[in-house]
Design a protein around this motif. Structure first.
Motif, PDB file in Angstrom:
ATOM      1  N   MET A  94     -11.437  -5.059 -31.308  1.00  0.00           N
ATOM      2  CA  MET A  94     -11.854  -5.436 -32.651  1.00  0.00           C
ATOM      3  C   MET A  94     -11.524  -6.886 -32.946  1.00  0.00           C
ATOM      4  O   MET A  94     -12.277  -7.585 -33.632  1.00  0.00           O
ATOM      5  CB  MET A  94     -11.192  -4.524 -33.684  1.00  0.00           C
ATOM      6  N   ALA A  95     -10.396  -7.378 -32.431  1.00  0.00           N
ATOM      7  CA  ALA A  95     -10.031  -8.777 -32.650  1.00  0.00           C
ATOM      8  C   ALA A  95     -11.061  -9.703 -32.018  1.00  0.00           C
ATOM      9  O   ALA A  95     -11.511 -10.678 -32.633  1.00  0.00           O
ATOM     10  CB  ALA A  95      -8.643  -9.057 -32.078  1.00  0.00           C
ATOM     11  N   LEU A  96     -11.461  -9.385 -30.786  1.00  0.00           N
ATOM     12  CA  LEU A  96     -12.454 -10.212 -30.100  1.00  0.00           C
ATOM     13  C   LEU A  96     -13.825 -10.071 -30.755  1.00  0.00           C
ATOM     14  O   LEU A  96     -14.555 -11.059 -30.918  1.00  0.00           O
ATOM     15  CB  LEU A  96     -12.522  -9.814 -28.623  1.00  0.00           C
ATOM     16  N   ALA A  97     -14.184  -8.853 -31.122  1.00  0.00           N
ATOM     17  CA  ALA A  97     -15.488  -8.646 -31.752  1.00  0.00           C
ATOM     18  C   ALA A  97     -15.574  -9.400 -33.074  1.00  0.00           C
ATOM     19  O   ALA A  97     -16.625  -9.937 -33.432  1.00  0.00           O
ATOM     20  CB  ALA A  97     -15.728  -7.153 -31.977  1.00  0.00           C
ATOM     21  N   GLY A 149      -4.700 -13.227 -32.982  1.00  0.00           N
ATOM     22  CA  GLY A 149      -3.362 -13.418 -32.437  1.00  0.00           C
ATOM     23  C   GLY A 149      -2.432 -12.248 -32.655  1.00  0.00           C
ATOM     24  O   GLY A 149      -1.617 -11.931 -31.791  1.00  0.00           O
ATOM     25  N   ILE A 150      -2.552 -11.585 -33.814  1.00  0.00           N
ATOM     26  CA  ILE A 150      -1.562 -10.550 -34.116  1.00  0.00           C
ATOM     27  C   ILE A 150      -2.040  -9.133 -33.849  1.00  0.00           C
ATOM     28  O   ILE A 150      -1.220  -8.229 -33.723  1.00  0.00           O
ATOM     29  CB  ILE A 150      -1.071 -10.650 -35.578  1.00  0.00           C
ATOM     30  N   THR A 151      -3.358  -8.917 -33.756  1.00  0.00           N
ATOM     31  CA  THR A 151      -3.835  -7.553 -33.508  1.00  0.00           C
ATOM     32  C   THR A 151      -3.323  -6.985 -32.193  1.00  0.00           C
ATOM     33  O   THR A 151      -2.873  -5.836 -32.155  1.00  0.00           O
ATOM     34  CB  THR A 151      -5.369  -7.487 -33.563  1.00  0.00           C
ATOM     35  N   PRO A 152      -3.378  -7.738 -31.086  1.00  0.00           N
ATOM     36  CA  PRO A 152      -2.790  -7.188 -29.851  1.00  0.00           C
ATOM     37  C   PRO A 152      -1.299  -6.890 -29.992  1.00  0.00           C
ATOM     38  O   PRO A 152      -0.803  -5.904 -29.436  1.00  0.00           O
ATOM     39  CB  PRO A 152      -3.040  -8.296 -28.822  1.00  0.00           C
ATOM     40  N   ILE A 153      -0.586  -7.731 -30.746  1.00  0.00           N
ATOM     41  CA  ILE A 153       0.848  -7.496 -30.970  1.00  0.00           C
ATOM     42  C   ILE A 153       1.034  -6.186 -31.722  1.00  0.00           C
ATOM     43  O   ILE A 153       1.884  -5.353 -31.368  1.00  0.00           O
ATOM     44  CB  ILE A 153       1.463  -8.663 -31.767  1.00  0.00           C
ATOM     45  N   LEU A 154       0.245  -6.000 -32.783  1.00  0.00           N
ATOM     46  CA  LEU A 154       0.341  -4.771 -33.569  1.00  0.00           C
ATOM     47  C   LEU A 154      -0.052  -3.556 -32.741  1.00  0.00           C
ATOM     48  O   LEU A 154       0.580  -2.497 -32.826  1.00  0.00           O
ATOM     49  CB  LEU A 154      -0.552  -4.881 -34.807  1.00  0.00           C
ATOM     50  N   GLY A 170      -0.860  -3.058 -44.838  1.00  0.00           N
ATOM     51  CA  GLY A 170      -2.201  -3.624 -44.901  1.00  0.00           C
ATOM     52  C   GLY A 170      -2.804  -3.503 -46.290  1.00  0.00           C
ATOM     53  O   GLY A 170      -3.470  -4.436 -46.774  1.00  0.00           O
ATOM     54  N   ALA A 171      -2.586  -2.372 -46.957  1.00  0.00           N
ATOM     55  CA  ALA A 171      -3.124  -2.177 -48.306  1.00  0.00           C
ATOM     56  C   ALA A 171      -2.483  -3.153 -49.293  1.00  0.00           C
ATOM     57  O   ALA A 171      -3.159  -3.707 -50.171  1.00  0.00           O
ATOM     58  CB  ALA A 171      -2.896  -0.742 -48.754  1.00  0.00           C
ATOM     59  N   LEU A 172      -1.189  -3.365 -49.173  1.00  0.00           N
ATOM     60  CA  LEU A 172      -0.500  -4.308 -50.064  1.00  0.00           C
ATOM     61  C   LEU A 172      -1.051  -5.724 -49.901  1.00  0.00           C
ATOM     62  O   LEU A 172      -1.296  -6.434 -50.888  1.00  0.00           O
ATOM     63  CB  LEU A 172       1.008  -4.298 -49.773  1.00  0.00           C
ATOM     64  N   LEU A 173      -1.261  -6.142 -48.661  1.00  0.00           N
ATOM     65  CA  LEU A 173      -1.806  -7.473 -48.413  1.00  0.00           C
ATOM     66  C   LEU A 173      -3.232  -7.586 -48.941  1.00  0.00           C
ATOM     67  O   LEU A 173      -3.632  -8.625 -49.487  1.00  0.00           O
ATOM     68  CB  LEU A 173      -1.780  -7.780 -46.914  1.00  0.00           C
ATOM     69  N   LEU A 174      -3.996  -6.514 -48.788  1.00  0.00           N
ATOM     70  CA  LEU A 174      -5.383  -6.496 -49.257  1.00  0.00           C
ATOM     71  C   LEU A 174      -5.440  -6.720 -50.767  1.00  0.00           C
ATOM     72  O   LEU A 174      -6.240  -7.530 -51.271  1.00  0.00           O
ATOM     73  CB  LEU A 174      -6.019  -5.150 -48.900  1.00  0.00           C
ATOM     74  N   ALA A 214      -5.407 -10.911 -41.431  1.00  0.00           N
ATOM     75  CA  ALA A 214      -4.258 -10.239 -40.824  1.00  0.00           C
ATOM     76  C   ALA A 214      -4.128  -8.811 -41.332  1.00  0.00           C
ATOM     77  O   ALA A 214      -3.840  -7.880 -40.569  1.00  0.00           O
ATOM     78  CB  ALA A 214      -2.984 -11.021 -41.127  1.00  0.00           C
ATOM     79  N   SER A 215      -4.357  -8.617 -42.636  1.00  0.00           N
ATOM     80  CA  SER A 215      -4.255  -7.260 -43.190  1.00  0.00           C
ATOM     81  C   SER A 215      -5.310  -6.350 -42.587  1.00  0.00           C
ATOM     82  O   SER A 215      -5.075  -5.168 -42.324  1.00  0.00           O
ATOM     83  CB  SER A 215      -4.417  -7.293 -44.713  1.00  0.00           C
ATOM     84  N   PHE A 216      -6.489  -6.913 -42.346  1.00  0.00           N
ATOM     85  CA  PHE A 216      -7.568  -6.122 -41.769  1.00  0.00           C
ATOM     86  C   PHE A 216      -7.280  -5.752 -40.322  1.00  0.00           C
ATOM     87  O   PHE A 216      -7.756  -4.733 -39.819  1.00  0.00           O
ATOM     88  CB  PHE A 216      -8.869  -6.909 -41.872  1.00  0.00           C
ATOM     89  N   SER A 217      -6.511  -6.586 -39.636  1.00  0.00           N
ATOM     90  CA  SER A 217      -6.200  -6.301 -38.236  1.00  0.00           C
ATOM     91  C   SER A 217      -5.312  -5.074 -38.090  1.00  0.00           C
ATOM     92  O   SER A 217      -5.217  -4.490 -37.007  1.00  0.00           O
ATOM     93  CB  SER A 217      -5.502  -7.506 -37.592  1.00  0.00           C
TER      94      SER A 217
END
Length: 566
Positions: free
Chosen positions: A187-190, A377-382, A399-403, A437-440
């Protein structure tokens, strides 16, 4: 012997990650087309007469057939019965057909044609659908928007079919391995397709100093042809895996009771609701984000002779973006600490350079294109964290809080900075990065949770149901945002009707506060459901907070304990 060969193929990192790369690149191309018109909403209003209602109705049409003709349900059945390979190629072909129709609707050749006249005179009233308030067309909708919507509906069938197919393919290649990392990485790459679209769509539309929105769509059509080729290559690779003995888990014949097994799972319903809320607050927003920035930022377009107005700077900025994404992504896989630190440092420096270019270009599309870069950058980490540590439900809450915070910042903080060109752009960049980032958190934590909730034999149908529920939001909210924009900005609509404001001026004069508050409310609902999901997970032992990959030592210890107890 064949079993050993088959196991070695899937166990080899190069094989499964190559398969992932093929699927991810195909989705990268589809994501580009999905938002190909988003950064040129203002041009559609000035050259084709699409107001916000027409734009939103057309954009919402992408998921119309999936929702109301239940195509996604059928797609899940096709996937379960025919397998990943067949469905992947079918989805690629359907996307290409729909995109081609969408392209023709926006060409000069369509204007004044027989199709133009037919769509002007027809589809202004559709029995039942109009009574229910769910018609994909309305009286007075521009003919080009209607025909474009038809193509977008067909494309939407293909892209959503591709989505569930790719998810199933990743499960096939990565089950028991780095599945969350794989899904998050895909998803990060897409989603780099979103940035690619934002950067290049305006460039193609304005190429040579002559505005043509169809050129942008043609760019997307070519990429979808490449996506189909990627699916064909994957077909042969996946076939080789099956021929070696490790076939896709064969599904039992589809029966209605299979859906009953899914629908009676409270965990499934909560995950599905979280999905529709998250995606409804992001994907529809993407379609309006560039226009929202145009309306809230003070941007002064550089002169035609300026370096910052050239096509060359667009390409340079895109190369910088690829450096950011590549360095950040590679840093996740580097085992050498010095190399990892160097790659992440390069990513940060390149990101700053990218933002500088966006500011100097004074382009809302270039500014919003930063959206997926932090996520890469952070999706693979997560994903890796969920694989080895768990805590998927907790990540969804974060993620909801950031959104919520991001949409409220866009609604109330950004408008206050209009007139402060530097301050407004800085706040916009930071908010967009955090939103990405929240979406990731969604692909890294939500999608890998589905196999924990349903039997693997019906996982294709489970993904199809989730995508169908998600598509209800993706149909409704682009349409709602457009209607809310027009209804809360009557002065703009009236001025255009009276001829005291040009379409070009109107396109960048909207107040986006109401739609953004509406999207923040979706985040609030997602936050509440996230807490409920965490409580149910604790009570029912769904395993959402558990890691996907168990430590071998833990498994050995567990087996020894069981032996002693017996």
């Amino acid at each position: 012997m064949s079993n050993n060969v088959s196991a070695s193929l899937r166990d080899k990192a190069w094989a499964r990650w190559t398969a992932l790369g093929l699927l991810a690149f195909a989705m990268f191309c589809s994501y580009i087309f999905m938002d190909i018109l988003s950064p040129i909403k203002d041009l559609l209003q000035s050259t084709r007469g699409w107001d916000s209602t027409a734009f939103g109705t057309m954009q919402g049409s992408e998921t119309f057939l999936n929702v109301f003709i239940f195509f996604l349900i059928f797609a899940g059945i096709i996937l379960d019965k025919m397998g990943v390979r067949f469905t992947a190629i079918l989805s690629g072909a359907v996307m290409l057909v729909g995109a081609t129709i969408n392209w023709y609707a926006l060409t000069d050749g369509f204007l004044g044609s027989g199709l133009d006249r037919w769509f002007t005179d027809h589809l202004n009233y559709i029995p039942v659908f109009d009574e229910l308030g769910i018609s994909p067309f309305y009286e007075g909708m521009p003919a080009s928007a209607k025909f474009s919507a038809v193509g977008f509906m067909i494309f939407g069938c293909g892209v959503e079919m591709a989505g569930i197919t790719v998810s199933r393919g990743i499960v096939k290649w990565f089950k028991g391995r780095e599945m969350a990392l794989a899904m998050g990485s895909e998803m990060a790459l897409a989603r780099l397709g979103v940035a690619t679209c934002m950067i290049f769509s305006p460039m193609f539309a304005n190429l040579g100093g002559e505005v043509s929105v169809s050129r942008s769509v043609a760019f997307g059509v070519v990429l979808l042809l490449i996506a189909l080729i990627m699916f064909i290559v994957y077909f042969f690779m996946d076939k080789k895996l099956d021929a070696s003995g490790v076939e896709e888990e064969k599904d039992e014949p589809f029966q209605l009771r299979d859906l009953g097994k899914i629908l009676t799972s409270s965990g499934f319903w909560l995950v599905a609701l979280l999905c529709v809320l998250y995606y409804s607050a992001i994907f529809p927003f993407q379609k309006y984000a560039v226009n929202m920035l145009q309306c809230n930022l003070t941007l002064t377009e550089p002169g035609a002779e300026s370096f910052w107005a050239s096509d060359a700077v667009t390409v340079i900025q895109y190369v910088i973006m690829l450096v950011v994404a590549g360095a950040a992504f590679a840093g996740n896989f580097s085992k050498n600490k010095a190399a990892k630190g160097g790659l992440f440092t390069l990513a940060v420096v390149a990101l700053v350079g990218y933002c500088f270019f966006g500011y100097m270009r004074q382009s809302a599309a270039a500014i919003f294109a930063v959206f997926p870069l932090l996520a890469v950058g952070i999706t693979p980490i997560l994903g890796k964290y969920v694989d080895y540590k768990g805590k998927a439900a907790s990540m969804l809450i974060v993620g909801a809080l950031l959104l919520i915070a991001c949409h409220l910042t866009f609604a109330f903080v950004l408008p206050q900075l209009k007139g402060n060109d530097l301050g407004g752009v800085i706040v916009a960049y930071l908010t967009i990065l955090v939103l990405g980032a929240s979406f990731s958190l969604v692909p890294a934590s939500l999608w890998p949770s589905v196999p924990k909730l349903v039997d693997s034999k019906i996982i294709g149908s489970a993904y199809a149901l989730i995508f169908w529920i998600q598509n209800i939001g993706l149909w409704l909210f682009p349409l709602l945002i457009g209607k809310v924009l027009d209804s809360t900005n009557p002065q703009v609509v009236d001025a255009v009707a009276a001829g005291t404001m040009s379409a070009e001026e109107a396109a960048v004069s909207y107040n986006y506060t109401a739609p953004l508050v509406m999207l923040a409310c979706l985040g609030l609902a997602a936050l509440i459901i996230g807490f409920i999901l965490k409580v149910i997970d604790r009570k029912q032992g769904l395993g959402l907070e558990e890691p996907n990959i168990k430590e071998p030592q833990a498994e050995i210890l567990a087996s020894e304990v069981e032996a002693v107890e017996e």
